[in-house]
Design a protein around this motif. Structure first.
Motif, PDB file in Angstrom:
ATOM      1  N   PRO A 134       0.804  -1.228   0.000  1.00  0.00           N
ATOM      2  CA  PRO A 134       0.000   0.000   0.000  1.00  0.00           C
ATOM      3  C   PRO A 134       0.841   1.285   0.000  1.00  0.00           C
ATOM      4  O   PRO A 134       0.463   2.276   0.625  1.00  0.00           O
ATOM      5  N   PHE A 135       1.979   1.256  -0.709  1.00  0.00           N
ATOM      6  CA  PHE A 135       2.863   2.429  -0.684  1.00  0.00           C
ATOM      7  C   PHE A 135       2.116   3.688  -1.121  1.00  0.00           C
ATOM      8  O   PHE A 135       2.180   4.723  -0.449  1.00  0.00           O
ATOM      9  N   VAL A 136       1.418   3.606  -2.267  1.00  0.00           N
ATOM     10  CA  VAL A 136       0.733   4.791  -2.794  1.00  0.00           C
ATOM     11  C   VAL A 136      -0.357   5.259  -1.819  1.00  0.00           C
ATOM     12  O   VAL A 136      -0.547   6.461  -1.615  1.00  0.00           O
ATOM     13  N   ASN A 137      -1.033   4.317  -1.177  1.00  0.00           N
ATOM     14  CA  ASN A 137      -2.076   4.701  -0.207  1.00  0.00           C
ATOM     15  C   ASN A 137      -1.494   5.504   0.949  1.00  0.00           C
ATOM     16  O   ASN A 137      -2.185   6.246   1.623  1.00  0.00           O
ATOM     17  N   LEU A 138      -0.198   5.300   1.188  1.00  0.00           N
ATOM     18  CA  LEU A 138       0.485   6.017   2.275  1.00  0.00           C
ATOM     19  C   LEU A 138       1.207   7.261   1.758  1.00  0.00           C
ATOM     20  O   LEU A 138       1.953   7.892   2.502  1.00  0.00           O
ATOM     21  N   GLY A 139       1.035   7.579   0.488  1.00  0.00           N
ATOM     22  CA  GLY A 139       1.743   8.729  -0.085  1.00  0.00           C
ATOM     23  C   GLY A 139       3.177   8.397  -0.445  1.00  0.00           C
ATOM     24  O   GLY A 139       3.979   9.298  -0.714  1.00  0.00           O
ATOM     25  N   LEU A 140       3.497   7.101  -0.458  1.00  0.00           N
ATOM     26  CA  LEU A 140       4.882   6.680  -0.711  1.00  0.00           C
ATOM     27  C   LEU A 140       5.015   6.026  -2.088  1.00  0.00           C
ATOM     28  O   LEU A 140       4.043   5.906  -2.833  1.00  0.00           O
ATOM     29  N   VAL A 141       6.215   5.603  -2.400  1.00  0.00           N
ATOM     30  CA  VAL A 141       6.475   4.886  -3.655  1.00  0.00           C
ATOM     31  C   VAL A 141       7.167   3.559  -3.307  1.00  0.00           C
ATOM     32  O   VAL A 141       7.747   3.434  -2.227  1.00  0.00           O
ATOM     33  N   PRO A 142       7.125   2.593  -4.212  1.00  0.00           N
ATOM     34  CA  PRO A 142       7.799   1.317  -3.924  1.00  0.00           C
ATOM     35  C   PRO A 142       9.317   1.483  -3.811  1.00  0.00           C
ATOM     36  O   PRO A 142       9.864   2.542  -4.155  1.00  0.00           O
ATOM     37  N   GLU A 143       9.966   0.420  -3.354  1.00  0.00           N
ATOM     38  CA  GLU A 143      11.370   0.519  -2.915  1.00  0.00           C
ATOM     39  C   GLU A 143      12.160  -0.715  -3.341  1.00  0.00           C
ATOM     40  O   GLU A 143      11.589  -1.717  -3.768  1.00  0.00           O
ATOM     41  N   ALA A 144      13.485  -0.598  -3.155  1.00  0.00           N
ATOM     42  CA  ALA A 144      14.399  -1.748  -3.277  1.00  0.00           C
ATOM     43  C   ALA A 144      14.313  -2.476  -4.607  1.00  0.00           C
ATOM     44  O   ALA A 144      14.415  -3.701  -4.671  1.00  0.00           O
ATOM     45  N   GLY A 145      14.085  -1.690  -5.665  1.00  0.00           N
ATOM     46  CA  GLY A 145      14.086  -2.311  -6.993  1.00  0.00           C
ATOM     47  C   GLY A 145      12.787  -3.006  -7.342  1.00  0.00           C
ATOM     48  O   GLY A 145      12.683  -3.656  -8.385  1.00  0.00           O
ATOM     49  N   SER A 146      11.758  -2.837  -6.486  1.00  0.00           N
ATOM     50  CA  SER A 146      10.540  -3.622  -6.724  1.00  0.00           C
ATOM     51  C   SER A 146       9.762  -3.147  -7.946  1.00  0.00           C
ATOM     52  O   SER A 146       9.000  -3.930  -8.523  1.00  0.00           O
ATOM     53  N   THR A 147       9.961  -1.875  -8.372  1.00  0.00           N
ATOM     54  CA  THR A 147       9.256  -1.447  -9.595  1.00  0.00           C
ATOM     55  C   THR A 147       9.884  -2.084 -10.836  1.00  0.00           C
ATOM     56  O   THR A 147       9.318  -2.040 -11.923  1.00  0.00           O
ATOM     57  N   LEU A 148      11.053  -2.674 -10.665  1.00  0.00           N
ATOM     58  CA  LEU A 148      11.655  -3.459 -11.750  1.00  0.00           C
ATOM     59  C   LEU A 148      11.325  -4.948 -11.568  1.00  0.00           C
ATOM     60  O   LEU A 148      10.924  -5.637 -12.507  1.00  0.00           O
ATOM     61  N   LEU A 149      11.497  -5.422 -10.335  1.00  0.00           N
ATOM     62  CA  LEU A 149      11.384  -6.864 -10.086  1.00  0.00           C
ATOM     63  C   LEU A 149       9.951  -7.382 -10.197  1.00  0.00           C
ATOM     64  O   LEU A 149       9.721  -8.459 -10.760  1.00  0.00           O
ATOM     65  N   LEU A 150       8.983  -6.635  -9.648  1.00  0.00           N
ATOM     66  CA  LEU A 150       7.612  -7.168  -9.652  1.00  0.00           C
ATOM     67  C   LEU A 150       7.028  -7.277 -11.063  1.00  0.00           C
ATOM     68  O   LEU A 150       6.490  -8.338 -11.413  1.00  0.00           O
ATOM     69  N   PRO A 151       7.136  -6.230 -11.916  1.00  0.00           N
ATOM     70  CA  PRO A 151       6.616  -6.409 -13.288  1.00  0.00           C
ATOM     71  C   PRO A 151       7.302  -7.551 -14.029  1.00  0.00           C
ATOM     72  O   PRO A 151       6.665  -8.271 -14.797  1.00  0.00           O
ATOM     73  N   ARG A 152       8.592  -7.737 -13.777  1.00  0.00           N
ATOM     74  CA  ARG A 152       9.288  -8.854 -14.439  1.00  0.00           C
ATOM     75  C   ARG A 152       8.728 -10.192 -13.986  1.00  0.00           C
ATOM     76  O   ARG A 152       8.662 -11.144 -14.745  1.00  0.00           O
ATOM     77  N   LEU A 153       8.387 -10.243 -12.704  1.00  0.00           N
ATOM     78  CA  LEU A 153       7.918 -11.505 -12.118  1.00  0.00           C
ATOM     79  C   LEU A 153       6.489 -11.832 -12.535  1.00  0.00           C
ATOM     80  O   LEU A 153       6.182 -12.971 -12.880  1.00  0.00           O
ATOM     81  N   ILE A 154       5.610 -10.811 -12.505  1.00  0.00           N
ATOM     82  CA  ILE A 154       4.178 -11.126 -12.683  1.00  0.00           C
ATOM     83  C   ILE A 154       3.557 -10.382 -13.862  1.00  0.00           C
ATOM     84  O   ILE A 154       2.368 -10.561 -14.124  1.00  0.00           O
ATOM     85  N   GLY A 155       4.321  -9.548 -14.554  1.00  0.00           N
ATOM     86  CA  GLY A 155       3.779  -8.794 -15.687  1.00  0.00           C
ATOM     87  C   GLY A 155       3.400  -7.381 -15.264  1.00  0.00           C
ATOM     88  O   GLY A 155       3.073  -7.129 -14.102  1.00  0.00           O
ATOM     89  N   MET A 156       3.448  -6.466 -16.237  1.00  0.00           N
ATOM     90  CA  MET A 156       3.245  -5.038 -15.941  1.00  0.00           C
ATOM     91  C   MET A 156       1.838  -4.737 -15.426  1.00  0.00           C
ATOM     92  O   MET A 156       1.662  -3.995 -14.464  1.00  0.00           O
ATOM     93  N   GLN A 157       0.797  -5.317 -16.059  1.00  0.00           N
ATOM     94  CA  GLN A 157      -0.571  -5.013 -15.619  1.00  0.00           C
ATOM     95  C   GLN A 157      -0.803  -5.462 -14.180  1.00  0.00           C
ATOM     96  O   GLN A 157      -1.336  -4.712 -13.363  1.00  0.00           O
TER      97      GLN A 157
END
Ligand code: COA
Length: 261
Positions: A134-157
């Motif tokens: 819930p990063f965005v719900n908290l006014g935050l952004v994702p961390e630790a490379g997860s904006t690269l790793l998660l789309p690679r793992l499960i797809g962009m959508q």
């Protein structure tokens, strides 16, 4: 040392158990420090072949302690810490670890509780585990490379859906998406995860380490660069009115109101 992380070693497996169940194992700087130390210890101690991260109680972790986020957000931008913050050390260590990291997710995993799974080599979950970023719900952004790793793992959508909505998914869904390797009944999870960790610890250590390096090595520089970009935005957002409102709302047990921001 903190009593909020229990460290044990058995048959080549170092287990790091988050132990702050009354706060859903929300992570404090001391807890990040103990986790970071544990991973450093594993890297240099030949008796440790595998590290297993799990938790006591009904939560894996509710993520970063929100009171600590509020404190961090109140420190001036130019107040540079003398030593690297424990959270940074932890996130760097899990991204760089050469020996296998396994997670046994025994309940809810929120925020960094999910981020860290993207760096673990194997993730096992209890049937009632849930996953939420819930990063965005908290006014935050994702961390630790997860904006690269998660789309690679499960797809962009699917990744965008999890990041922008902050919605919670269950263990079966997480397994179907590929975030989790295997789901067990809740009461079987600790034994099954430890048995698998010990079986891995008994395998030829160089073959294991090299295989991990072949799987992850080519992405390390990209992940590090993405982590730095995320960290810059994360630090700025931590000091924002958006985060202040979201954290006040959490502790005041009311919905956040971003309508005037
Ligand atoms: N930081 C600090 N304290 C936290 C916490 C966190 N991240 N998550 C839970 N707690 C505390 C609660 O304040 C509460 O403390 P209290 O008993 O002194 O009031 C206690 O842990 C139990 O949490 P509670 O909210 O009553 O449990 P719940 O089962 O109703 O809900 C959560 C559990 C995890 C869904 C909910 O606590 C939550 O949303 N936490 C925040 C998660 C979060 O946003 N993390 C950061 C992600 S970047």
């Amino acid at each position: 040392m903190t009593e909020h992380v229990i460290v044990s070693l058995e048959k080549g497996v170092q287990t790091l158990t988050l132990n702050r169940p009354d706060k859903k194992n929300a992570l404090t700087p001391e807890m990040y420090g103990a986790l970071a130390d544990g991973i450093e210890r594993a890297e240099r101690d030949p008796n440790i072949r595998v590290t297993l991260i799990t938790a006591t109680g009904d939560a894996f972790t509710a993520g970063n302690d929100l009171a600590d986020f509020a404190k961090a957000g109140a420190t001036p931008v130019d107040a540079k810490p003398e030593t690297k913050p424990h959270v940074t050390r932890f996130l760097e260590n899990i991204a760089a670890a050469e020996k296998p990291l396994i997670a046994a997710v025994n309940g809810l995993a929120v925020g960094v509780g999910v981020t860290m799974l993207l760096h673990c080599d194997l993730v096992y979950a209890g049937a009632s585990a849930t996953f939420q970023m819930p990063f965005v719900n908290l006014g935050l952004v994702p961390e630790a490379g997860s904006t690269l790793l998660l789309p690679r793992l499960i797809g962009m959508q699917k990744a965008t859906d999890l990041f922008l909505t902050g919605k919670k998914i269950g263990a079966e869904k997480a397994e179907a998406l590929g975030i989790v390797a295997e789901v067990f009944p809740d009461n079987a999870l600790p034994g099954e995860a430890l048995a698998r960790a010990q079986a891995l610890a008994a395998k030829a250590p160089n073959a294991v380490r090299i295989t991990k390096a072949l799987l992850k090595g080519k992405d390390r520089a990209l992940v590090a660069a993405q982590s730095q970009a995320e960290a810059a935005h994360f630090g700025a957002q931590l000091r924002s009115a958006e985060v202040k409102e979201a954290i006040s709302a959490f502790f005041e047990k009311r919905p956040a109101d971003f309508s005037k921001l």
